[in-house]
Design an enzyme around this catalytic site. Structure first.
Site, PDB file in Angstrom:
ATOM      1  N   LYS A 178       0.855  -1.185   0.000  1.00 58.13           N
ATOM      2  CA  LYS A 178       0.000   0.000   0.000  1.00 58.13           C
ATOM      3  C   LYS A 178       0.883   1.225   0.000  1.00 58.13           C
ATOM      4  O   LYS A 178       2.028   1.211   0.453  1.00 58.13           O
ATOM      5  CB  LYS A 178      -0.953   0.011   1.194  1.00 58.13           C
ATOM      6  CG  LYS A 178      -0.330   0.089   2.581  1.00 58.13           C
ATOM      7  CD  LYS A 178       0.101   1.438   3.086  1.00 58.13           C
ATOM      8  CE  LYS A 178      -0.978   2.472   3.002  1.00 58.13           C
ATOM      9  NZ  LYS A 178      -0.492   3.804   3.538  1.00 58.13           N
ATOM     10  N   THR A 189       5.559   6.270   3.284  1.00 55.09           N
ATOM     11  CA  THR A 189       4.358   5.595   3.741  1.00 55.09           C
ATOM     12  C   THR A 189       4.033   4.492   2.783  1.00 55.09           C
ATOM     13  O   THR A 189       3.129   4.581   1.983  1.00 55.09           O
ATOM     14  CB  THR A 189       3.153   6.515   3.868  1.00 55.09           C
ATOM     15  OG1 THR A 189       3.446   7.486   4.827  1.00 55.09           O
ATOM     16  CG2 THR A 189       1.937   5.785   4.396  1.00 55.09           C
ATOM     17  N   GLU A 275      -1.294  10.405  -4.355  1.00 55.25           N
ATOM     18  CA  GLU A 275      -2.503  11.188  -4.073  1.00 55.25           C
ATOM     19  C   GLU A 275      -2.689  12.303  -5.099  1.00 55.25           C
ATOM     20  O   GLU A 275      -1.833  13.168  -5.256  1.00 55.25           O
ATOM     21  CB  GLU A 275      -2.423  11.752  -2.654  1.00 55.25           C
ATOM     22  CG  GLU A 275      -2.559  10.666  -1.601  1.00 55.25           C
ATOM     23  CD  GLU A 275      -2.267  11.136  -0.203  1.00 55.25           C
ATOM     24  OE1 GLU A 275      -2.631  10.405   0.737  1.00 55.25           O
ATOM     25  OE2 GLU A 275      -1.663  12.213  -0.028  1.00 55.25           O
ATOM     26  N   ASN A 401      -5.102  16.086   1.043  1.00 54.68           N
ATOM     27  CA  ASN A 401      -4.367  16.204   2.293  1.00 54.68           C
ATOM     28  C   ASN A 401      -4.857  17.331   3.182  1.00 54.68           C
ATOM     29  O   ASN A 401      -4.581  17.340   4.388  1.00 54.68           O
ATOM     30  CB  ASN A 401      -2.876  16.370   1.986  1.00 54.68           C
ATOM     31  CG  ASN A 401      -2.252  15.045   1.601  1.00 54.68           C
ATOM     32  OD1 ASN A 401      -1.964  14.219   2.450  1.00 54.68           O
ATOM     33  ND2 ASN A 401      -2.091  14.826   0.308  1.00 54.68           N
ATOM     34  N   THR A 406     -10.741  14.696   8.114  1.00 52.92           N
ATOM     35  CA  THR A 406     -12.143  15.071   8.209  1.00 52.92           C
ATOM     36  C   THR A 406     -12.973  14.453   7.109  1.00 52.92           C
ATOM     37  O   THR A 406     -14.165  14.521   7.118  1.00 52.92           O
ATOM     38  CB  THR A 406     -12.288  16.604   8.127  1.00 52.92           C
ATOM     39  OG1 THR A 406     -11.685  17.061   6.909  1.00 52.92           O
ATOM     40  CG2 THR A 406     -11.626  17.272   9.306  1.00 52.92           C
TER      41      THR A 406
END
Length: 406
Positions: A178, A189, A275, A401, A406
């Protein structure tokens, strides 16, 4: 080597499961990978000075034991910067698995990924592990479930499996990974888990993984951030029946070639899934004096935000490439640099001997309109080379990001 339809359960004797426990709002968030036969283990870990509790736990197990039966992974909460409570929770997570599978706690490795600073919801994890263990299987669906359960902002699962022949025995290597954001060499990450039925010694499995990671995961950059949680863990249970690999012989290099194929495939998948990414970027540096020089230059270019934004805008702004090379931690002669852009649409030389070629901007823009862009840099200093992977930097990266929690 043969690429097969498979993943983490393709090698003999490996089982997996993944499900939704409730750590995240709705998607799968916990997985287990397991072998009944003890496996030799190797791992590579984040270079960030701030290391999450599972990273420290796994480093200790690798150094003291070098073997294992299981890996348990949660997504949604990173268990990083969580103090002594995080250390205790990490050990408890390993303990849940050890108890459920009736194995030594020191044979259970742990990985976590997600929001930094939050404590693990241990009641949810304990129940999740209890529900996972009865579902462990060696089938295709279970491999897919595990691959999906380790994802965070990833937009698709990342898995692969290959078969090779060693000493007349079929050896299988399967893997899942991942990674989407907070990715920058070295080891960002990214979580990667590799299983194989190859018989390979503790010393050689560490050597082969370290060698492969240097040319794959450690050559990926999405956004310049290095995570607290990254790791690649590899398990080898020996069930293929080959004579154990104990030295760097032909069998070792056959295995290394296959492992490189797997790790480069997953590295490119991670880069392409950056992303907000719209393009996969590959930086090839050739003609370097040393391997270290080639690596430094490739990493510097692939990590440049200005290069990434130019690629997003389909702008052949070669000055940004030369600039990024110039602040790399190495010395080279800029007057010897030649640069090409290459895609399936075509190829164009934009720099020769350190100067622009007077290329057609319209042609360059058309070539950069493709989704997979190779930026080929040629020096005239030697025969060494290196490749790095990344992606463009888009408006969506900021959006993702800005509201991650949220």
């Amino acid at each position: 080597m043969k690429v097969i339809d498979g993943g983490i359960t393709s090698a003999k004797g490996f089982y997996a499961a993944g499900l939704y426990a409730g750590i995240k709002k709705k998607k799968k968030d916990i997985a287990i990978i397991y072998t009944k036969d003890i496996a030799n283990m190797a791992g590579t870990f984040t270079t960030n000075n701030v290391k999450a509790a599972p990273v420290l736990w796994n480093q200790k197990l690798i150094n003291e034991f070098g073997q294992g039966h299981a890996i348990v992974v949660n997504s949604g909460v990173a268990n990083a910067c969580t103090g002594e409570i995080g250390v205790v929770n990490n050990k408890s997570m390993a303990g849940f698995v050890a108890s459920g599978l009736n194995i030594d706690i020191n044979s259970v490795y742990v990985a976590s990924t997600g929001v930094i600073g939050k404590q693990l919801p241990m009641d949810i994890i304990e129940e999740g592990v209890k529900n996972l263990i009865p579902t462990l299987k060696d089938d295709r669906d279970s491999a897919i479930d595990a691959a999906e359960a380790i994802m965070t902002t990833d937009t698709y699962k990342k898995e692969i499996a290959v078969e090779i022949e060693i000493q007349g025995k079929t050896v299988t290597i399967g893997a899942i990974a991942k990674g989407s954001g907070m990715i920058h060499p070295n080891m960002a990450t990214m979580l990667g888990f590799i299983t194989t039925d190859c018989a390979i010694s503790k010393e050689m499995i560490k050597e082969v993984l370290s060698s492969s990671v240097s040319d794959s995961y450690n050559m990926v950059s999405v956004d310049g951030d290095t995570s607290t949680n990254d790791m690649v863990l590899m398990m080898a249970n020996g069930l293929a029946g080959n004579v154990e690999i104990t030295e760097k012989n032909d069998d070792y290099y056959t295995f290394l070639d296959a492992l490189n194929y797997i790790n480069i495939h997953l590295s490119k998948a991670i880069a392409a899934d950056g992303e907000g990414a719209t393009k996969l970027l590959e930086i090839n540096v050739e003609g370097a004096k040393t391997k270290e020089q080639a690596v430094a230059l490739a990493k510097s270019v692939v990590g440049s935000s200005l290069v990434k934004t130019a690629i997003y805008g389909e702008d052949a702004n070669w000055g940004r490439i030369i600039c990024a090379m110039g602040y790399a931690d190495t010395i080279f002669n800029p007057d010897d640099v030649t640069v090409y852009f290459e895609t399936e649409i075509g190829s164009i030389k934009i720099v020769e001997n350190g100067m622009g070629t007077g290329y057609s901007e319209e042609e360059a823009t058309a070539i950069l309109g493709d989704k997979y862009i190779k930026l080929n840099i040629f020096l005239q200093e030697g025969s060494e080379k290196a490749t790095a992977w990344g992606c463009d930097l888009s408006y969506d990266y900021v959006k993702i990001n800005a509201d991650y929690r949220t």
